[in-house]
Design a protein around this motif. Structure first.
Motif, mmCIF file in Angstrom:
data_model
loop_
_atom_site.group_PDB
_atom_site.id
_atom_site.type_symbol
_atom_site.label_atom_id
_atom_site.label_comp_id
_atom_site.label_asym_id
_atom_site.label_seq_id
_atom_site.Cartn_x
_atom_site.Cartn_y
_atom_site.Cartn_z
ATOM 1 N N UNK A 8 34.223 49.785 54.455
ATOM 2 C CA UNK A 8 33.999 51.065 53.782
ATOM 3 C C UNK A 8 35.223 51.524 52.974
ATOM 4 N N UNK A 9 35.316 51.039 51.749
ATOM 5 C CA UNK A 9 36.410 51.375 50.827
ATOM 6 C C UNK A 9 35.780 51.778 49.494
ATOM 7 N N UNK A 10 36.308 52.820 48.881
ATOM 8 C CA UNK A 10 35.867 53.191 47.534
ATOM 9 C C UNK A 10 37.074 53.252 46.609
ATOM 10 N N UNK A 11 36.829 53.139 45.330
ATOM 11 C CA UNK A 11 37.903 53.162 44.337
ATOM 12 C C UNK A 11 38.690 54.463 44.392
ATOM 13 N N UNK A 34 46.782 49.462 37.350
ATOM 14 C CA UNK A 34 46.253 50.306 36.274
ATOM 15 C C UNK A 34 46.328 49.617 34.916
ATOM 16 N N UNK A 35 47.396 48.895 34.689
ATOM 17 C CA UNK A 35 47.618 48.269 33.384
ATOM 18 C C UNK A 35 46.536 47.239 33.052
ATOM 19 N N UNK A 36 46.204 46.400 34.025
ATOM 20 C CA UNK A 36 45.227 45.331 33.787
ATOM 21 C C UNK A 36 43.879 45.582 34.463
ATOM 22 N N UNK A 37 43.731 46.702 35.150
ATOM 23 C CA UNK A 37 42.493 47.115 35.807
ATOM 24 C C UNK A 37 41.931 46.050 36.748
ATOM 25 N N UNK A 38 42.707 45.753 37.799
ATOM 26 C CA UNK A 38 42.201 44.896 38.868
ATOM 27 C C UNK A 38 42.775 45.376 40.199
ATOM 28 N N UNK A 39 42.152 44.917 41.280
ATOM 29 C CA UNK A 39 42.557 45.299 42.623
ATOM 30 C C UNK A 39 43.181 44.123 43.352
ATOM 31 N N UNK A 40 44.095 44.466 44.266
ATOM 32 C CA UNK A 40 44.655 43.470 45.163
ATOM 33 C C UNK A 40 44.461 43.954 46.593
ATOM 34 N N UNK A 57 38.324 39.252 43.421
ATOM 35 C CA UNK A 57 37.447 38.707 42.379
ATOM 36 C C UNK A 57 36.010 38.672 42.889
ATOM 37 N N UNK A 58 35.099 38.996 42.002
ATOM 38 C CA UNK A 58 33.679 39.073 42.344
ATOM 39 C C UNK A 58 33.151 37.748 42.892
ATOM 40 N N UNK A 93 34.658 36.742 38.440
ATOM 41 C CA UNK A 93 35.025 37.828 37.540
ATOM 42 C C UNK A 93 35.901 38.828 38.289
ATOM 43 N N UNK A 94 36.908 39.358 37.617
ATOM 44 C CA UNK A 94 37.822 40.307 38.227
ATOM 45 C C UNK A 94 37.089 41.623 38.491
ATOM 46 N N UNK A 95 37.308 42.196 39.677
ATOM 47 C CA UNK A 95 36.704 43.467 40.052
ATOM 48 C C UNK A 95 37.568 44.593 39.486
ATOM 49 N N UNK A 96 36.954 45.508 38.726
ATOM 50 C CA UNK A 96 37.715 46.577 38.094
ATOM 51 C C UNK A 96 37.382 47.939 38.700
ATOM 52 N N UNK A 97 38.044 48.981 38.214
ATOM 53 C CA UNK A 97 37.913 50.329 38.775
ATOM 54 C C UNK A 97 36.499 50.888 38.645
#
Length: 114
Positions: A8-11, A34-40, A57-58, A93-97
């Motif tokens: 249970x995590x949200x952006x 924020x710069x490249x819009x991806x999560x770690x 990544x998706x 695909x990279x997961x974004x905000x």
């Protein structure tokens, strides 16, 4: 829609660190670039030692290697439950905000031997 278990995590919560018990209890630290819009995701043990870090990544397993001291017994896969059939096409695909925690959840998959 199928029923799934997920972390249970949200952006809107990120950056955040939460403890989850998945085989053993670990701290999961989620950060957003924020710069490249991806999560770690950084996984830490109870001594706050980093065990694993990855870009989310998706449709790719969050933990895709064997790591000493990391005994997670479930697959964790970022997926939109409504798109499970299409996941193979979108894999990697990279997961974004825009998508993280709303459409794309960190799905808990089958139990695995550790």
């Amino acid at each position: 829609m199928i029923e799934v278990e997920y972390l249970p995590i949200t952006a809107s919560e990120i950056p955040i660190e939460k403890d989850f018990t998945i085989g053993a209890t670990y701290s999961f630290r989620f950060l957003h670039n924020e710069r490249s819009d991806f999560y770690t995701c950084i996984i830490l043990n109870s001594d706050e030692e980093i065990l694993f870090t990855t870009k989310i990544c998706y449709a790719r397993e969050l933990v895709d290697v064997v790591v000493d001291g990391l005994q997670i017994n479930r697959l964790i896969i970022p997926l939109n439950p409504q798109e499970i059939e299409q996941a193979r096409i979108l894999q990697g695909q990279v997961v974004n905000k825009l998508l993280f925690g709303s459409d794309i959840l960190l799905i808990l998959g089958r139990l695995v031997e550790v």
